[in-house]
Design an enzyme around this catalytic site. Sequence first.
Site, PDB file in Angstrom:
ATOM      1  N   ARG A 148      -2.066  -6.078  -8.369  1.00 39.57           N
ATOM      2  CA  ARG A 148      -0.957  -6.997  -8.116  1.00 39.57           C
ATOM      3  C   ARG A 148      -0.918  -7.986  -9.266  1.00 39.57           C
ATOM      4  O   ARG A 148      -1.139  -7.619 -10.402  1.00 39.57           O
ATOM      5  CB  ARG A 148      -1.160  -7.688  -6.762  1.00 39.57           C
ATOM      6  N   LYS A 198     -15.665  -7.244   4.666  1.00 39.50           N
ATOM      7  CA  LYS A 198     -14.727  -8.125   5.372  1.00 39.50           C
ATOM      8  C   LYS A 198     -14.705  -7.750   6.847  1.00 39.50           C
ATOM      9  O   LYS A 198     -14.802  -6.571   7.189  1.00 39.50           O
ATOM     10  CB  LYS A 198     -13.297  -7.898   4.856  1.00 39.50           C
ATOM     11  N   SER A 229      -2.946  -8.014   2.624  1.00 37.77           N
ATOM     12  CA  SER A 229      -3.164  -7.925   4.076  1.00 37.77           C
ATOM     13  C   SER A 229      -3.664  -9.267   4.604  1.00 37.77           C
ATOM     14  O   SER A 229      -3.303  -9.677   5.706  1.00 37.77           O
ATOM     15  CB  SER A 229      -4.178  -6.825   4.398  1.00 37.77           C
ATOM     16  N   HIS A 234       0.841  -1.204   0.000  1.00 35.83           N
ATOM     17  CA  HIS A 234       0.000   0.000   0.000  1.00 35.83           C
ATOM     18  C   HIS A 234       0.876   1.255   0.000  1.00 35.83           C
ATOM     19  O   HIS A 234       0.611   2.205  -0.733  1.00 35.83           O
ATOM     20  CB  HIS A 234      -0.893   0.053   1.252  1.00 35.83           C
TER      21      HIS A 234
HETATM   22  P1  ADP Z   1      -9.698  -3.946  -0.587  1.00 30.85           P
HETATM   23  O1  ADP Z   1     -10.120  -4.890   0.484  1.00 30.85           O
HETATM   24  O2  ADP Z   1     -10.645  -2.881  -0.957  1.00 30.85           O
HETATM   25  O3  ADP Z   1      -9.075  -4.643  -1.772  1.00 30.85           O
HETATM   26  P2  ADP Z   1      -7.079  -3.391   0.389  1.00 30.85           P
HETATM   27  O4  ADP Z   1      -6.704  -2.543   1.539  1.00 30.85           O
HETATM   28  O5  ADP Z   1      -6.762  -4.837   0.478  1.00 30.85           O
HETATM   29  O6  ADP Z   1      -8.592  -3.110   0.131  1.00 30.85           O
HETATM   30  O7  ADP Z   1      -6.432  -2.830  -0.919  1.00 30.85           O
HETATM   31  C1  ADP Z   1      -6.718  -1.557  -1.397  1.00 30.85           C
HETATM   32  C2  ADP Z   1      -6.177  -1.438  -2.796  1.00 30.85           C
HETATM   33  O8  ADP Z   1      -4.770  -1.615  -2.748  1.00 30.85           O
HETATM   34  C3  ADP Z   1      -6.691  -2.480  -3.784  1.00 30.85           C
HETATM   35  O9  ADP Z   1      -6.796  -1.878  -5.059  1.00 30.85           O
HETATM   36  C4  ADP Z   1      -5.624  -3.522  -3.797  1.00 30.85           C
HETATM   37  O10 ADP Z   1      -5.578  -4.191  -5.046  1.00 30.85           O
HETATM   38  C5  ADP Z   1      -4.402  -2.672  -3.596  1.00 30.85           C
HETATM   39  N1  ADP Z   1      -3.299  -3.403  -2.982  1.00 30.85           N
HETATM   40  C6  ADP Z   1      -3.319  -4.148  -1.869  1.00 30.85           C
HETATM   41  N2  ADP Z   1      -2.110  -4.689  -1.631  1.00 30.85           N
HETATM   42  C7  ADP Z   1      -1.313  -4.263  -2.641  1.00 30.85           C
HETATM   43  C8  ADP Z   1       0.037  -4.497  -3.001  1.00 30.85           C
HETATM   44  N3  ADP Z   1       0.829  -5.314  -2.305  1.00 30.85           N
HETATM   45  N4  ADP Z   1       0.506  -3.892  -4.099  1.00 30.85           N
HETATM   46  C9  ADP Z   1      -0.308  -3.115  -4.836  1.00 30.85           C
HETATM   47  N5  ADP Z   1      -1.568  -2.862  -4.580  1.00 30.85           N
HETATM   48  C10 ADP Z   1      -2.082  -3.424  -3.495  1.00 30.85           C
END
Ligand code: ADP
Length: 162
Positions: free
Chosen positions: A91, A42, A129, A18
């Site tokens: 990703r 979630k 995450s 992030h």
């Molecule tokens: P959500 O549950 O809405 O996917 P996240 O907090 O998991 O929320 O992720 C928010 C955004 O960040 C999403 O677009 C996700 O694809 C992106 N994201 C999460 N982890 C990574 C990562 N390691 N690299 C790039 N983008 C990421």
Amino acid sequence: MSRIAIYPGSFDPVTNGHIDLIARAAKIFDKVIVAVAQNYHKKTIFTTLERVKMLKEATKKIKGVTVESFDGLVIEYARKKKVNVLVRGLRMISDFEYEFQMALTNRRLAADVETTFLMPSENYAFLSSTLLKEAAALGGDVSQFVPKFVERLLKERLRRED
Ligand code: ADP
């Protein structure tokens, strides 16, 4: 006119993936609003306030970044903030289908809001995450995936959940 983007997500907790994405977005946009989703489908292990606090700490050195939380539809939040660009991360191909569906659904709901995608450094291209929490819960060393203070808070929280 300044270019502003909203980066929405659950961030439970914030990872280096992030942060990498936020730093990239901050180079393109004058202002990046990181928006922590409150009523997420979630179940989260950190409260909204905790997630906001962690993101603030993790991004304090990146210029032009603010962190807020929002409730409800992200496009409604974007309208309220008068922002018409969303940033999401891509990703590996696993993200593509879900992100594509969501971007097109959001476009149907709000034609004036555009979703943009950024790719993280390949070091974080597999990092989520969810997997991070699983690895940490099983005692794995997650220090390369999150800032030190997040690692500490994660360990504390998982210990309490046992
Ligand atoms: P959500 O549950 O809405 O996917 P996240 O907090 O998991 O929320 O992720 C928010 C955004 O960040 C999403 O677009 C996700 O694809 C992106 N994201 C999460 N982890 C990574 C990562 N390691 N690299 C790039 N983008 C990421």
